[in-house]
Every structure is written in structure tokens, then in C-alpha cells.
Design an enzyme around this catalytic site. Structure first.
Site, PDB file in Angstrom:
ATOM      1  N   ASN A 133      -7.406  -3.121  14.390  1.00 39.89           N
ATOM      2  CA  ASN A 133      -8.847  -3.130  14.025  1.00 39.89           C
ATOM      3  C   ASN A 133      -8.999  -4.486  13.050  1.00 39.89           C
ATOM      4  OD1 ASN A 133      -7.868  -2.462  11.631  1.00 39.89           O
ATOM      5  ND2 ASN A 133      -9.180  -0.585  11.449  1.00 39.89           N
TER       6      ASN A 133
ATOM      7  N   HIS B  62      -7.187  -4.978  10.295  1.00 48.36           N
ATOM      8  CA  HIS B  62      -6.732  -4.703   8.840  1.00 48.36           C
ATOM      9  C   HIS B  62      -5.688  -5.457   8.295  1.00 48.36           C
ATOM     10  CE1 HIS B  62      -4.597  -0.702   9.508  1.00 48.36           C
ATOM     11  NE2 HIS B  62      -3.797  -1.646   9.443  1.00 48.36           N
TER      12      HIS B  62
ATOM     13  N   GLU C 155      -9.637  -2.348   5.372  1.00 49.16           N
ATOM     14  CA  GLU C 155     -10.270  -1.730   6.855  1.00 49.16           C
ATOM     15  C   GLU C 155     -11.472  -2.612   6.828  1.00 49.16           C
ATOM     16  OE1 GLU C 155      -8.514  -0.379   8.516  1.00 49.16           O
ATOM     17  OE2 GLU C 155      -7.924   1.834   7.875  1.00 49.16           O
TER      18      GLU C 155
ATOM     19  N   ASP D 253       0.826  -1.182   0.027  1.00 51.50           N
ATOM     20  CA  ASP D 253       0.107  -0.062   0.035  1.00 51.50           C
ATOM     21  C   ASP D 253       0.751   1.209  -0.377  1.00 51.50           C
ATOM     22  OD1 ASP D 253       1.121  -0.393   2.559  1.00 51.50           O
ATOM     23  OD2 ASP D 253      -1.159  -1.127   3.258  1.00 51.50           O
TER      24      ASP D 253
HETATM   25  C1  F6R Z   1       1.448  -1.691   6.165  1.00 46.50           C
HETATM   26  C2  F6R Z   1       0.073  -2.235   6.285  1.00 46.50           C
HETATM   27  C3  F6R Z   1      -0.653  -2.250   7.378  1.00 46.50           C
HETATM   28  C4  F6R Z   1       0.323  -2.629   8.741  1.00 46.50           C
HETATM   29  C5  F6R Z   1      -0.550  -2.657  10.101  1.00 46.50           C
HETATM   30  C6  F6R Z   1       0.259  -3.132  11.118  1.00 46.50           C
HETATM   31  O1  F6R Z   1       1.980  -1.542   4.979  1.00 46.50           O
HETATM   32  O2  F6R Z   1      -0.353  -2.620   5.295  1.00 46.50           O
HETATM   33  O3  F6R Z   1      -1.601  -3.217   7.277  1.00 46.50           O
HETATM   34  O4  F6R Z   1       0.908  -3.735   8.463  1.00 46.50           O
HETATM   35  O5  F6R Z   1      -1.077  -1.465  10.210  1.00 46.50           O
HETATM   36  O6  F6R Z   1       1.103  -1.930  11.326  1.00 46.50           O
HETATM   37  P1  F6R Z   1       2.359  -1.881  12.499  1.00 46.50           P
HETATM   38  O7  F6R Z   1       3.347  -2.940  12.088  1.00 46.50           O
HETATM   39  O8  F6R Z   1       3.046  -0.622  12.601  1.00 46.50           O
HETATM   40  O9  F6R Z   1       1.489  -2.148  13.726  1.00 46.50           O
END
Ligand code: F6R
Length: 246
Positions: free
Chosen positions: A136, A138, A143, A67
Site C-alpha cells: 500500500n 507504506h 500507512e 519499527d
Molecule cells: C518493516 C517495515 C515495513 C516493510 C514492508 C515490506 O520493518 O517497516 O515497511 O518493509 O511492509 O515488507 P516485506 O519486505 O515483508 O514485503
């Protein structure tokens, strides 16, 4: 889904890096799916050490990131392009043309999403996809409420995601409101998936995932529909599962 529990972030990162290195040793022209955020930083550090200390090479590898924030130039200090350069690409020998991320400032968002999905299909399938887990539920920026058949698309970020990511920006107002993300369907095209979760803040999400209820309200639960997923967690992230006597 295989579940592997490690002592701490360090141990988890080391094992994840071992799996990545084994993949590259078996197939030097592997396609890796990569994530940003705090969780893969330890893995990227270990991969970088592998290049420096053990002569690992990524010169035939292609990478596809999950992303990118919409509205940020690749050079923006908080873009995922910059994140990948700072945490991984500048330490490994992957050619620049083999690194792929969505363009956060496209002329047409719809065309960019189509271009990215075509790219995944043409250089993929992804051999090994690395995922982090949102508090959450995702994965990528899919989301809660996302459908399983979505391919690369533009999303409005959940308030909780913008709050979680404000730590990288200084204040929530600076966190972009939208992003381009690989969809659940794009992710599930991968041959193998490693889902990483570390720390207490992920304990609730890990517990929900392991309840095995597949629902769009918790997008990571769609991973139960894939045949080759390994959840790698540390003890803190696994804490609520253990407490309840699993
Ligand atoms: C990042 C992404 C997100 C993160 C998720 C966890 O490219 O796609 O899904 O993997 O938000 O983020 P952290 O590792 O910062 O807790």
C-alpha cells in the site's frame, strides 16, 4: 531517485549488501537504519556471509530499526527484536548495546516515541537507511494518510498491512493492531536511503512510486523529497513499469 533494476532477488540482495559493506569500509562507525520483513532477508544473509567468509566487522556500527509491534515483548517470537536476532544480529559481531529498536511494551507509548526520536538525533544521522516497500506504499509503518512531518509515533496498522503480515503470525487475528514506527520526517533525516522491492506483489506499488506524484496517500512518494535515494528492484517488481513502455 536513482532506479536500479536487477534480474532477481538474489542479485538485488547482493548489490544491496555491497553498498552496505562499502559504507562500513569507508566509515566503520556508521549508523545503519534497518528494516524487517521478507525483502531485507537476502541482504542480511549476504551481510552475514561477509562476516563469516570475508572478515567483515560490524563492531563499531550502530543500528536503528524502523519499527516494532506494540504489545509484543522483545522475546516474543514474532517481535521485530526476535526477527533481527534471527536474521542478522546472531550472525554478525555488532555489540548488543549498539542495536536499537523501539520498545513494544513501554510504560508510556508517548515517552517511548520521544525517547526513540531523541536516540535517532543523538547517534544519527543515519548514514544508510534500508527500507522495504509496503504493497500500500507504506515505508516503516507509515500507512497511507501519514503526514510528511511525523517523527516516531504510534500507528494503527492498515487492514492490508495486517493481512500482508498474517503470514508471519499464522492468522490475521494474531497480528498486533498497532506499532511504533519512525515517521517520514525521521526517515528523511538519513543521509542516504536504499529502498528495496522484490517480487510481483510489489509491482503495482513500484509503478505508483515511479509516477512521481508526492502524496500522503502513498507515503513512499515522500522519498522524492530526499536528495539521495536509490530504488533497488528486481525485474518482477519492475514488471508493470516495463510493460507500460518506460
Ligand atoms: C518493516 C517495515 C515495513 C516493510 C514492508 C515490506 O520493518 O517497516 O515497511 O518493509 O511492509 O515488507 P516485506 O519486505 O515483508 O514485503
Amino acid at each position: 531517485m536513482n532506479v536500479h533494476v536487477y534480474k532477481d532477488f538474489e542479485a538485488l540482495s547482493k548489490e544491496a549488501a555491497k553498498r552496505v559493506e562499502q559504507q562500513i569500509e569507508e566509515k566503520s562507525a556508521s549508523v545503519l537504519g534497518l528494516a524487517t520483513g521478507s525483502t531485507p532477508i537476502g541482504l542480511y544473509r549476504k551481510m552475514s556471509e561477509g562476516v563469516k567468509k570475508r572478515g567483515m566487522s560490524y563492531r563499531n556500527v550502530q543500528t536503528i530499526n524502523l519499527d516494532e509491534y506494540l504489545g509484543l515483548d522483545p522475546e516474543h517470537p514474532r517481535s521485530y527484536h526476535t526477527f533481527m536476532d534471527e536474521h542478522l544480529f546472531k550472525f554478525i559481531d555488532i555489540p548488543e548495546e549498539n542495536r536499537h529498536l523501539p520498545n513494544g511494551k513501554p510504560d508510556s507509548v508517548e515517552e517511548e516515541c520521544r525517547r526513540y526520536e531523541r536516540l535517532i538525533d543523538s547517534i544519527g544521522p543515519i548514514d544508510l537507511q534500508i527500507l522495504g516497500l509496503g504493497t500500500n506504499g507504506h515505508i516503516g509503518f507509515n500507512e497511507p494518510g501519514t503526514e510528511e512531518d511525523e517523527e516516531t509515533h504510534c500507528v494503527k496498522l492498515a487492514d492490508s498491512t495486517r493481512e500482508d503480515n498474517a503470514r508471519f503470525f499464522g492468522s490475521i487475528d494474531e497480528v498486533p493492531t498497532h506499532a511504533i514506527t519512525m515517521g517520514i520526517r525521521s526517515i528523511l533525516k538519513s543521509k542516504e536511503i536504499l529502498l528495496l522491492a522484490s517480487g510481483k506483489s510489489k509491482a503495482e506499488a513500484v509503478k505508483t512510486l515511479l509516477e512521481k506524484k508526492v502524496t500522503k496517500d502513498f507515503p513512499a512518494s515522500f522519498l522524492w523529497n530526499h536528495y539521495n535515494v536509490t530504488l533497488m528492484v528486481d525485474q518482477e517488481a519492475y514488471g508493470l513499469v516495463k510493460t507500460e513502455g518506460r
